[in-house]
Design an enzyme around this catalytic site. Structure first.
Site, PDB file in Angstrom:
ATOM      1  N   MET A  19       0.860  -1.191   0.000  1.00  0.00           N
ATOM      2  CA  MET A  19       0.000   0.000   0.000  1.00  0.00           C
ATOM      3  C   MET A  19       0.892   1.235   0.000  1.00  0.00           C
ATOM      4  SD  MET A  19      -3.270  -0.880   2.453  1.00  0.00           S
ATOM      5  CE  MET A  19      -2.449  -1.767   3.756  1.00  0.00           C
ATOM      6  N   ALA A  20       0.814   1.976  -1.099  1.00  0.00           N
ATOM      7  CA  ALA A  20       1.629   3.181  -1.249  1.00  0.00           C
ATOM      8  C   ALA A  20       1.312   4.155  -0.115  1.00  0.00           C
ATOM      9  CB  ALA A  20       1.349   3.826  -2.599  1.00  0.00           C
ATOM     10  N   GLN A  72       7.752  -4.422  -3.996  1.00  0.00           N
ATOM     11  CA  GLN A  72       6.841  -4.375  -5.139  1.00  0.00           C
ATOM     12  C   GLN A  72       7.317  -3.360  -6.161  1.00  0.00           C
ATOM     13  OE1 GLN A  72       2.858  -2.602  -5.434  1.00  0.00           O
ATOM     14  NE2 GLN A  72       2.119  -4.624  -6.050  1.00  0.00           N
ATOM     15  N   CYS A 103      -3.008  -1.074 -10.045  1.00  0.00           N
ATOM     16  CA  CYS A 103      -3.284   0.303  -9.617  1.00  0.00           C
ATOM     17  C   CYS A 103      -4.427   0.913 -10.438  1.00  0.00           C
ATOM     18  CB  CYS A 103      -2.011   1.142  -9.760  1.00  0.00           C
ATOM     19  SG  CYS A 103      -2.236   2.798  -9.128  1.00  0.00           S
ATOM     20  N   LYS A 144       0.662  -9.189  -9.039  1.00  0.00           N
ATOM     21  CA  LYS A 144      -0.589  -8.820  -8.359  1.00  0.00           C
ATOM     22  C   LYS A 144      -1.450  -8.064  -9.356  1.00  0.00           C
ATOM     23  CE  LYS A 144      -2.199  -6.396  -4.197  1.00  0.00           C
ATOM     24  NZ  LYS A 144      -2.665  -5.091  -4.714  1.00  0.00           N
ATOM     25  N   ASP A 207     -11.376  -7.274   0.680  1.00  0.00           N
ATOM     26  CA  ASP A 207     -12.408  -7.258   1.709  1.00  0.00           C
ATOM     27  C   ASP A 207     -12.217  -8.301   2.807  1.00  0.00           C
ATOM     28  OD1 ASP A 207     -13.342  -5.322   0.057  1.00  0.00           O
ATOM     29  OD2 ASP A 207     -15.239  -6.308  -0.460  1.00  0.00           O
ATOM     30  N   GLY A 229      -5.134  -5.854   2.899  1.00  0.00           N
ATOM     31  CA  GLY A 229      -4.840  -4.433   2.712  1.00  0.00           C
ATOM     32  C   GLY A 229      -5.485  -3.584   3.793  1.00  0.00           C
TER      33      GLY A 229
HETATM   34  C1  FMN Z   1      -3.852   3.444   0.445  1.00  0.00           C
HETATM   35  C2  FMN Z   1      -3.698   2.275  -0.496  1.00  0.00           C
HETATM   36  C3  FMN Z   1      -2.536   2.171  -1.242  1.00  0.00           C
HETATM   37  C4  FMN Z   1      -2.381   1.084  -2.110  1.00  0.00           C
HETATM   38  N1  FMN Z   1      -1.206   0.966  -2.794  1.00  0.00           N
HETATM   39  C5  FMN Z   1      -0.984  -0.143  -3.537  1.00  0.00           C
HETATM   40  C6  FMN Z   1       0.287  -0.383  -4.129  1.00  0.00           C
HETATM   41  O1  FMN Z   1       1.239   0.399  -3.984  1.00  0.00           O
HETATM   42  N2  FMN Z   1       0.439  -1.512  -4.872  1.00  0.00           N
HETATM   43  C7  FMN Z   1      -0.603  -2.424  -5.050  1.00  0.00           C
HETATM   44  O2  FMN Z   1      -0.414  -3.432  -5.736  1.00  0.00           O
HETATM   45  N3  FMN Z   1      -1.798  -2.211  -4.484  1.00  0.00           N
HETATM   46  C8  FMN Z   1      -1.996  -1.121  -3.722  1.00  0.00           C
HETATM   47  N4  FMN Z   1      -3.191  -0.972  -3.080  1.00  0.00           N
HETATM   48  C9  FMN Z   1      -4.206  -2.017  -3.199  1.00  0.00           C
HETATM   49  C10 FMN Z   1      -4.058  -3.056  -2.071  1.00  0.00           C
HETATM   50  O3  FMN Z   1      -2.805  -3.707  -2.157  1.00  0.00           O
HETATM   51  C11 FMN Z   1      -5.181  -4.110  -2.120  1.00  0.00           C
HETATM   52  O4  FMN Z   1      -5.101  -4.803  -3.340  1.00  0.00           O
HETATM   53  C12 FMN Z   1      -6.569  -3.481  -2.001  1.00  0.00           C
HETATM   54  O5  FMN Z   1      -6.616  -2.552  -0.955  1.00  0.00           O
HETATM   55  C13 FMN Z   1      -7.638  -4.559  -1.784  1.00  0.00           C
HETATM   56  O6  FMN Z   1      -7.404  -5.282  -0.621  1.00  0.00           O
HETATM   57  P1  FMN Z   1      -8.232  -4.977   0.738  1.00  0.00           P
HETATM   58  O7  FMN Z   1      -9.685  -5.131   0.414  1.00  0.00           O
HETATM   59  O8  FMN Z   1      -7.712  -5.993   1.717  1.00  0.00           O
HETATM   60  O9  FMN Z   1      -7.919  -3.570   1.124  1.00  0.00           O
HETATM   61  C14 FMN Z   1      -3.397   0.117  -2.241  1.00  0.00           C
HETATM   62  C15 FMN Z   1      -4.561   0.245  -1.485  1.00  0.00           C
HETATM   63  C16 FMN Z   1      -4.721   1.299  -0.610  1.00  0.00           C
HETATM   64  C17 FMN Z   1      -5.983   1.374   0.211  1.00  0.00           C
END
Ligand code: FMN
Length: 371
Positions: A19-20, A72, A103, A144, A207, A229
């Site tokens: 997560m960036a 990543q 992304c 991913k 989720d 995430g």
């Molecule tokens: C603030 C934020 C930053 C994210 N940055 C990235 C990232 O840098 N690389 C990536 O592959 N996914 C990124 N994601 C997506 C997450 O890795 C993940 O795939 C997404 O949040 C869904 O999972 P979750 O429902 O568990 O949150 C980001 C998500 C959030 C909320």
């Protein structure tokens, strides 16, 4: 347990999602302290890495005891991605490389990057092949991705098969399209489909708010493991719950406000160690609402904590919390972080007309990391 190499063993099969702006060395340490698994860095732009951009070199920092080191990469040009992976191997910068094709941010998809890229299947395959070839078996490469651009332009099936052919060690699938952004509910059925289709492990993502959601995803989809995430935002202890759940135990962490305040203080201090107190505390501010979710904290104090400028100031404001509050059960299972979605995806003109165009999309190779 998922074994990607001698150095990269994911046990329990739980991965902190990249997560960036979140999964930097400080947050990864907090999460790692609660459980095992794999903890992925925030996204690093391959061009910025190759150019040894100072901010990027700071972003790829790992703690001395952080093993495996999981990084990543984001990239749209097979040559640049190849050079970045070669640099990672030659300079021993990481033990695992994940490639980001998920992304959904308009500034990225508008140029043909991120979740838009797998639609150009030949280019996608060329990038993944280039990364695997450059890794030359020294580090496992994983991918991913999202389901596709939108429901009419799904890419996950073919992209996963091509990634497997290219030699990746696993595929992680987020059950949303770019058009879904973070809205609605993640669709886990395609995760089950890929788990049945591929010979390599498939990780499910989307989720998982509680440890029991992770067990349910594994049960319902047959995926080999899960990627977490937003569920861990403001609660790094979720990884202890996940470790317990995968070990068949029912114990769950339900810290009261006193313990949460101590974790907040530690998080801020780790960020300050990493980038200095001023920038570190600025980085910390976004975490405040997630940590305090559901606790009784007056709006004035909440607002003051969200603009905190230094560690002494943080101590002063945390000292004003009524710390004898128990964990607020009502927030369990509830979404946190970004939840917006459902909009047309910004794409370069004519992007959807061809899937075979191998041309590198102009301007999609971000110069900077994170974001
Ligand atoms: C603030 C934020 C930053 C994210 N940055 C990235 C990232 O840098 N690389 C990536 O592959 N996914 C990124 N994601 C997506 C997450 O890795 C993940 O795939 C997404 O949040 C869904 O999972 P979750 O429902 O568990 O949150 C980001 C998500 C959030 C909320």
């Amino acid at each position: 347990m998922i074994r990607l190499s001698a150095k990269v063993i994911i046990d329990p099969p739980v991965v902190l999602a990249p997560m960036a702006g979140i999964t930097n060395v400080a947050f990864r340490r907090l999460c790692r302290e609660h459980g095992a698994g794999l903890y992925v860095s925030e996204m690093i732009t391959s061009r910025a890495l190759v150019e040894r951009n100072p901010k990027t070199m700071r972003l790829i920092r790992f703690d001395p005891d952080e093993r495996p080191r999981s990084l990543q990469l984001y990239g749209v040009d097979p040559d640049v991605v190849s050079a970045a992976v070669r640099m990672i191997v030659e300079d021993d910068l990481a033990d695992h490389v994940d490639l980001n094709f998920g992304c959904p941010v308009p500034k990225v998809t508008r140029k043909g990057g991120g979740a838009a890229l797998p639609w150009r299947m030949a280019l996608f395959a060329a990038i993944v092949r280039a990364a695997v070839r450059a890794a030359d078996g020294a580090v496992p490469v994983t991918v991913k991705m999202r389901l596709g651009v939108d429901r009419q332009h799904l890419t996950y099936r073919e992209a996963a098969l091509r990634a497997q052919d290219a030699g990746v060690a696993l595929v992680a699938l987020h059950g949303r399209t770019a058009a879904d952004f973070y809205g609605g509910e993640a669709d886990w059925a395609p995760i089950a489909e890929l788990a049945g289709l591929l010979d390599i492990p498939v990780l499910g993502n989307g989720d998982i708010w509680e440890a029991d959601d992770a067990l349910r995803m594994v049960r319902e989809t047959g995926c080999a493991g899960v990627v977490i995430g937003r569920g861990c935002l403001g609660r790094p202890w979720l990884f202890a719950d996940l470790a317990a759940a995968f070990a068949g135990r029912d114990d769950r962490c339900l810290p009261g406000l006193g313990e949460v305040a101590a974790t907040m203080r530690r998080h801020a201090a780790l960020l300050a160690d990493w980038v200095g107190e001023d920038t570190g505390l600025r980085e910390f501010r976004k975490h405040v609402p997630w940590y305090l979710k559901g606790f009784g904290v007056g709006s004035e104090l909440r607002a003051a904590l969200a603009i905190v400028g230094g560690l002494a100031e943080l101590d002063d404001r945390l000292g004003k919390l009524e710390v004898d509050q128990p964990f607020p059960y009502e927030v369990l299972g509830r979404p946190r972080g970004r939840t917006g979605g459902g909009r047309p995806v910004a794409l370069p003109e004519g992007w959807l007309a061809s899937q075979d165009d191998c041309g590198v999309p102009h301007g999609a190779e971000l110069a900077d990391s994170g974001g």
